[in-house]
Design an enzyme around this catalytic site. Structure first.
Site, short mmCIF file in Angstrom:
data_model
loop_
_atom_site.label_atom_id
_atom_site.label_comp_id
_atom_site.label_asym_id
_atom_site.label_seq_id
_atom_site.Cartn_x
_atom_site.Cartn_y
_atom_site.Cartn_z
N PRO A 10 -0.58 11.57 -7.35
CA PRO A 10 -0.34 10.51 -6.39
C PRO A 10 0.80 9.58 -6.77
CG PRO A 10 -2.67 10.61 -6.95
CD PRO A 10 -1.97 11.62 -7.81
N ASN A 11 1.55 9.21 -5.77
CA ASN A 11 2.65 8.22 -5.84
C ASN A 11 3.89 8.73 -6.56
OD1 ASN A 11 1.22 6.07 -4.50
ND2 ASN A 11 -0.05 5.94 -6.33
N ARG A 18 10.17 3.76 -7.18
CA ARG A 18 8.92 3.18 -7.70
C ARG A 18 9.09 2.73 -9.15
NH1 ARG A 18 3.71 6.58 -9.68
NH2 ARG A 18 2.37 4.79 -10.06
N TYR A 23 9.30 4.41 -14.68
CA TYR A 23 9.34 5.83 -14.30
C TYR A 23 10.76 6.39 -14.16
CZ TYR A 23 4.51 4.61 -13.33
OH TYR A 23 3.22 4.16 -13.44
N ASN A 70 1.32 16.15 -14.22
CA ASN A 70 1.31 14.69 -14.31
C ASN A 70 0.35 14.21 -13.22
OD1 ASN A 70 1.64 11.97 -14.24
ND2 ASN A 70 3.88 12.00 -14.31
N ALA A 73 -2.25 8.35 -11.49
CA ALA A 73 -3.43 7.51 -11.76
C ALA A 73 -4.73 8.33 -11.87
CB ALA A 73 -3.57 6.45 -10.68
N GLU A 94 -0.22 18.05 -20.29
CA GLU A 94 -0.31 16.78 -19.55
C GLU A 94 0.97 15.99 -19.82
OE1 GLU A 94 -3.75 14.49 -20.71
OE2 GLU A 94 -2.92 12.64 -19.87
N HIS A 96 3.31 12.47 -18.88
CA HIS A 96 3.49 11.15 -18.26
C HIS A 96 4.91 10.70 -18.51
CE1 HIS A 96 -0.76 10.90 -17.53
NE2 HIS A 96 -0.94 11.34 -18.75
N ARG A 103 0.94 0.54 -22.29
CA ARG A 103 0.73 -0.17 -21.02
C ARG A 103 -0.70 -0.72 -20.96
NH1 ARG A 103 2.96 3.32 -16.22
NH2 ARG A 103 2.73 1.29 -15.19
C1 DQA Z 1 1.97 8.09 -14.94
C2 DQA Z 1 1.16 6.99 -15.62
C3 DQA Z 1 -0.07 6.63 -14.80
O1 DQA Z 1 -0.81 5.61 -15.45
C4 DQA Z 1 0.36 6.12 -13.42
O2 DQA Z 1 -0.77 5.83 -12.64
C5 DQA Z 1 1.28 7.05 -12.74
C6 DQA Z 1 2.33 7.72 -13.49
C7 DQA Z 1 3.30 8.38 -15.68
O3 DQA Z 1 3.93 9.38 -15.36
O4 DQA Z 1 3.70 7.60 -16.55
O5 DQA Z 1 1.24 7.20 -11.52
O6 DQA Z 1 1.21 9.29 -14.94
#
Ligand code: DQA
Length: 140
Positions: A10-11, A18, A23, A70, A73, A94, A96, A103
């Site tokens: 998501p997102n 964003r 990011y 990835n 959230a 995994e 990020h 964070r």
């Molecule tokens: C994320 C880190 C997560 O905490 C966050 O909710 C994201 C992006 C990252 O790529 O750093 O959406 O996965």
């Protein structure tokens, strides 16, 4: 050759606009192009969804040799994605973009890290490329 599936949660479709301080400035499309280029001749699909069930469906039906995910959230909430990854038994990495351990404390918890082959956090888009390198190098 290995089949790779890269899943963005998501997102992550909003990358570029964003929170670039977390990011980076690249869009998801730009990151996906770098991923495909880096994977060379290994067939690679990039998939993004804002919906947990679509990510689970994708994991259940994919034919990949390695997954790079990835989960956004959903990393911090989704036992369902964990269960799907355990069920399919496909090795996964995994990733990020940001360093989740630098964070908010709720981001320090991942439902996936302990069952992942590897975890990359805080290397920006290079994390995806590192995961590809590791997956391809692990082939026997
Ligand atoms: C994320 C880190 C997560 O905490 C966050 O909710 C994201 C992006 C990252 O790529 O750093 O959406 O996965």
């Amino acid at each position: 050759m290995a089949k790779l599936l890269v899943i963005h949660g998501p997102n992550l479709n909003m990358l570029g606009n964003r929170e670039p301080e977390h990011y980076g400035k690249l869009s998801l499309d730009e990151i996906n192009k770098l991923i495909i280029k880096h994977a060379k001749k290994n067939p690679t699909e990039c998939f993004q969804s804002n919906a947990e069930h679509e990510i689970i469906d994708k994991i259940q039906t994919c034919k990949a040799d390695y997954l790079i995910i990835n989960p956004g959230a959903l990393t911090h909430t989704s036992i369902a994605i964990r269960d799907a990854l355990i069920a399919v038994k496909i090795p996964f990495y995994e990733v990020h973009l940001s360093n989740i351990y630098a964070r908010e404390s709720f981001r320090h918890i991942s439902y996936l890290s302990d069952i992942a082959t590897g975890v990359v956090s805080g290397l920006g888009h290079f994390g995806y490329l590192a995961a590809i390198d590791a997956a391809l190098a692990s082939q026997s």
